[in-house]
Scaffold this motif. Structure first.
Motif, PDB file in Angstrom:
ATOM      1  N   PHE A 277       0.831  -1.204   0.000  1.00 40.15           N
ATOM      2  CA  PHE A 277       0.000   0.000   0.000  1.00 40.15           C
ATOM      3  C   PHE A 277       0.864   1.251   0.000  1.00 40.15           C
ATOM      4  O   PHE A 277       2.038   1.250   0.383  1.00 40.15           O
ATOM      5  N   GLU A 452      -5.903  -1.107  -6.417  1.00 37.84           N
ATOM      6  CA  GLU A 452      -7.117  -0.366  -6.066  1.00 37.84           C
ATOM      7  C   GLU A 452      -6.739   1.071  -5.747  1.00 37.84           C
ATOM      8  O   GLU A 452      -5.865   1.325  -4.904  1.00 37.84           O
ATOM      9  N   ALA A 455      -8.502   3.431  -2.200  1.00 37.70           N
ATOM     10  CA  ALA A 455      -8.881   2.324  -1.314  1.00 37.70           C
ATOM     11  C   ALA A 455      -8.955   2.801   0.136  1.00 37.70           C
ATOM     12  O   ALA A 455      -8.276   3.761   0.533  1.00 37.70           O
ATOM     13  N   SER A 464      -2.706  -1.198  -2.859  1.00 39.10           N
ATOM     14  CA  SER A 464      -3.782  -0.266  -2.556  1.00 39.10           C
ATOM     15  C   SER A 464      -3.212   1.122  -2.342  1.00 39.10           C
ATOM     16  O   SER A 464      -2.154   1.280  -1.713  1.00 39.10           O
TER      17      SER A 464
END
Length: 484
Positions: A277, A452, A455, A464
């Motif tokens: 992330f 994503e 997110a 993410s």
């Protein structure tokens, strides 16, 4: 399983089960005060992992962790596993009940656009009366009298467009949802008895806002990250605290097979295995570009601008112009599948299909719908509700480019169908979307790179990004299971 039932119409999805299958099992080594070191060994049986803790100490001054810390004494075994709090999915009754003749189990009545407009006028009148009653003091205030303007037309063009769209999709949504709900009732996943139960509401501590957005604002004071910066990735180890600048300046990875806990501004967040992330806002996307990955699936949940968001000031929003600036063409692999969540506002749907996707060289393939139901199988809102609908739209498309590469990547992959339903009990936490991994697996090759954007939670196997990317990973959304 995340997918409970799969039919021609679509999928009945268990969102809670998906979260808990992500593997929130903590199997790290920790060093405690007093030089107490916990050496861990891991055994595995199926999906269940057991961690054996052997405590050794070189000092009698420091306390040895007890059962309250999820650890037991030498020679015993303990599991340290987290599960998402079930009460956030305890949607037993509709938010607004539909009339008996309009309920899902009664079958789909044929309704023309003219009838929808008439029904909406009646519904709108009742809604207006209730609003006046609940806001009587404000109604009589001088400010309200000055601001009140009589509408020349009952519906504006945007509302008429929304009603026309709804008239086209309502039968598909009603009938498809009915078939999936019937399967869910047969299998026991859904139960009519739930409708008689009162909804429990999970009490969410106030500190769960925890300043992620504010932290991203603060990050703008840090030196800008450029393409030549050598550290593109921070790999999580057994150390749980991460300097804010490191977290905001590069992608963070959990490459292990177990969950990790990170501490940020005094708050604990669970990071599932095999996930990565980046916490940042749209002005600091360079670390994601430095990561130099090309993605075969990109899911986007933009913070759309609307009146409700402006009034509530719940989260920041982006204009259409800002959303166009997201570098999807740079992040996308050839033949990348792009999925965008769209609110039930026709302006946004037309923008995605007619402007955004062509700007990114994405060809629109399909419109799917996420339908929200209760645990008893009812729509959470009447299907023909004027104010809000019990469904949201997903627009799917593929990046256009090298035809040979696209053909190679599409081999042994089913074509994306024009319409599908994703039916699930929604999370009561605002904007916690259902997982798409399982439903998209039929239309992509295994082990592809997935991303994503915007997110608010993490998934194994996905990268993410967002300014609240850890929001629903906060440890207080989870329950610690011990000695299970």
């Amino acid at each position: 399983m995340a997918v409970v039932h799969r039919l021609t119409a679509g999928w009945l999805v268990d969102h809670l089960s998906f979260i808990n299958q992500c593997g929130y099992q903590i199997c790290d080594s920790f060093v405690y005060p007093g030089d107490v070191t916990l050496n861990t060994s891991v055994t595995s049986t199926g999906d269940c992992h057991t961690t054996t803790f052997a405590a050794t100490s070189s000092s009698r001054d420091g306390p040895v962790p007890g059962p309250g810390d999820g650890v037991e004494t030498e020679g015993k075994t303990a599991k340290k596993r987290y599960v998402f709090r079930e009460e956030f999915f305890d949607i037993s009754k509709p938010h607004i009940a539909a009339a008996p003749e309009e309920q899902l189990c009664q079958g789909c009545p044929e309704v023309s656009l003219t009838e929808l407009i008439c029904n909406s006028r009646m519904f709108g009148g009742v809604f207006f009366f209730l609003s006046l009653w609940s806001n009587m003091l404000f109604f009589f205030s001088p400010l309200f009298i000055l601001q009140k303007r009589k509408r020349k037309c009952i519906f504006n063009q945007g509302e008429l467009d929304a009603l026309e769209y709804h008239s086209k999709v309502r039968k598909l949504i009603w009938e498809g949802t009915l078939h999936l709900v019937q399967e869910g009732l047969k299998s026991g996943f859904l139960q009519r008895a739930f409708a008689e139960l009162s909804c429990r509401k999970g009490v969410v501590p106030g500190h769960l806002g925890c300043g992620l957005t504010e932290l991203c604002e603060m990050a703008k004071q840090f030196p800008a990250v450029n393409e030549s910066d050598h550290q593109a990735v921070h790999v999580l180890d057994d150390e749980t605290a991460i300097p804010e600048q490191d977290l905001l300046s590069c992608v963070t990875e959990n490459t292990s097979n177990y969950a990790k806990i990170v501490v940020l501004m005094g708050q604990k967040y669970l990071v599932p295995p095999k996930s990565s992330f980046l916490l940042s806002d749209i002005s600091r996307l360079q670390p994601l570009l430095n990561y130099k990955k090309k993605y075969d699936v990109i899911v986007i949940d933009p913070p759309w601008e609307n009146k409700s968001v402006k009034r509530s000031n719940r989260y920041s929003y982006l204009s259409s112009w800002q959303i166009r600036q997201i570098p999807v063409p740079v992040l996308a692999a050839p033949n990348c599948l792009v999925v965008t969540w769209v609110t039930n506002r026709q302006k946004h749907l037309h923008f995605v299909k007619d402007e955004l996707y062509p700007h990114w060289s994405v060809k629109t393939l399909a419109e799917w719908h996420w339908v929200k139901i209760t645990k008893a199988g009812e729509f959470v809102l009447p299907l023909d509700s004027l104010h809000k609908k019990p469904y949201e739209v997903l627009v799917l498309g593929r990046v256009q480019g090298d035809e040979k590469e696209a053909l190679r990547k599409s081999e042994d992959v089913l074509p994306v169908p024009e319409h599908k339903l994703i039916v699930s009990v929604p999370c009561s936490l605002h904007s916690h979307k259902p997982p798409l991994s399982a439903v998209l697996s039929e239309f992509i090759k295994p082990d592809v790179e997935c991303l994503e954007l915007f997110a608010r939670n993490l998934q194994p196997g996905w990268t993410s990004w967002g300014n609240e990317v850890l929001k629903f990973q906060h440890i207080d959304y989870f329950t610690l299971l011990q000695n299970q």
